[in-house]
Motif scaffolding. Structure first.
Motif, mmCIF file in Angstrom:
data_model
loop_
_atom_site.group_PDB
_atom_site.id
_atom_site.type_symbol
_atom_site.label_atom_id
_atom_site.label_comp_id
_atom_site.label_asym_id
_atom_site.label_seq_id
_atom_site.Cartn_x
_atom_site.Cartn_y
_atom_site.Cartn_z
ATOM 1 N N TRP A 1 32.041 23.301 68.499
ATOM 2 C CA TRP A 1 32.804 22.182 67.933
ATOM 3 C C TRP A 1 31.865 20.673 68.015
ATOM 4 O O TRP A 1 31.335 20.300 68.941
ATOM 5 N N ARG B 1 32.226 16.468 66.533
ATOM 6 C CA ARG B 1 33.445 15.439 66.152
ATOM 7 C C ARG B 1 32.651 14.462 65.462
ATOM 8 O O ARG B 1 31.205 13.982 65.629
ATOM 9 N N VAL C 1 30.285 18.426 70.591
ATOM 10 C CA VAL C 1 31.224 18.546 71.759
ATOM 11 C C VAL C 1 30.991 19.578 72.833
ATOM 12 O O VAL C 1 30.794 19.208 73.841
ATOM 13 N N TYR D 1 37.674 16.472 64.122
ATOM 14 C CA TYR D 1 36.892 17.557 64.896
ATOM 15 C C TYR D 1 36.346 18.777 63.938
ATOM 16 O O TYR D 1 37.228 19.214 63.010
#
Length: 121
Positions: free
Chosen positions: A36, A38, A48, A93
């Protein structure tokens, strides 16, 4: 064709929780790492959390102890459980998967379309 579809974003108050999901579908032979990222408008995308096919995880310092990444290899899905959310967690995200479409192919990165997370104070 490969698609990564994210879900679970939204608006939450500070201190609240959200769970993001990202499912990969299409012609996929194998998936290596998933993660992930962002991004704020005009800024670079930042990591992340990431997770390998074997389950090893890595987190940005800013989310350690609050966010948990996990994956279901049978479903080609990666999750991000976000707890104790702060206004500074407000971003779009994106999920990413490094995968091989065919056994003879190399590994390439594929991205989802992004999901907005907004944390109000």
């Amino acid at each position: 064709q490969v698609q990564l579809v994210e879900s679970g974003g939204g608006l939450v108050q500070a201190g609240g929780s959200l769970r993001l999901s990202c499912a990969a579908s299409g012609s996929i032979f194998s998936i290596n790492a998933m993660g992930w990222y962002r991004q704020a408008p005009g800024k670079q995308r930042e990591l992340v959390a990431s997770i390998t096919s074997g389950g090893s995880t890595n987190y940005a310092d800013s989310v350690k102890g609050r966010f948990t990444i996990s994956r279901d290899n049978a479903k080609n899905t990666v999750y991000l459980q976000m707890n104790s959310l702060k206004p500074e967690d407000t971003f779009v995200y994106y999920c990413k998967a490094r995968l091989r479409r065919y056994y003879y192919d190399g590994e390439y990165d594929y991205w989802g379309q992004g999901t907005q997370v907004t944390v109000s104070s």
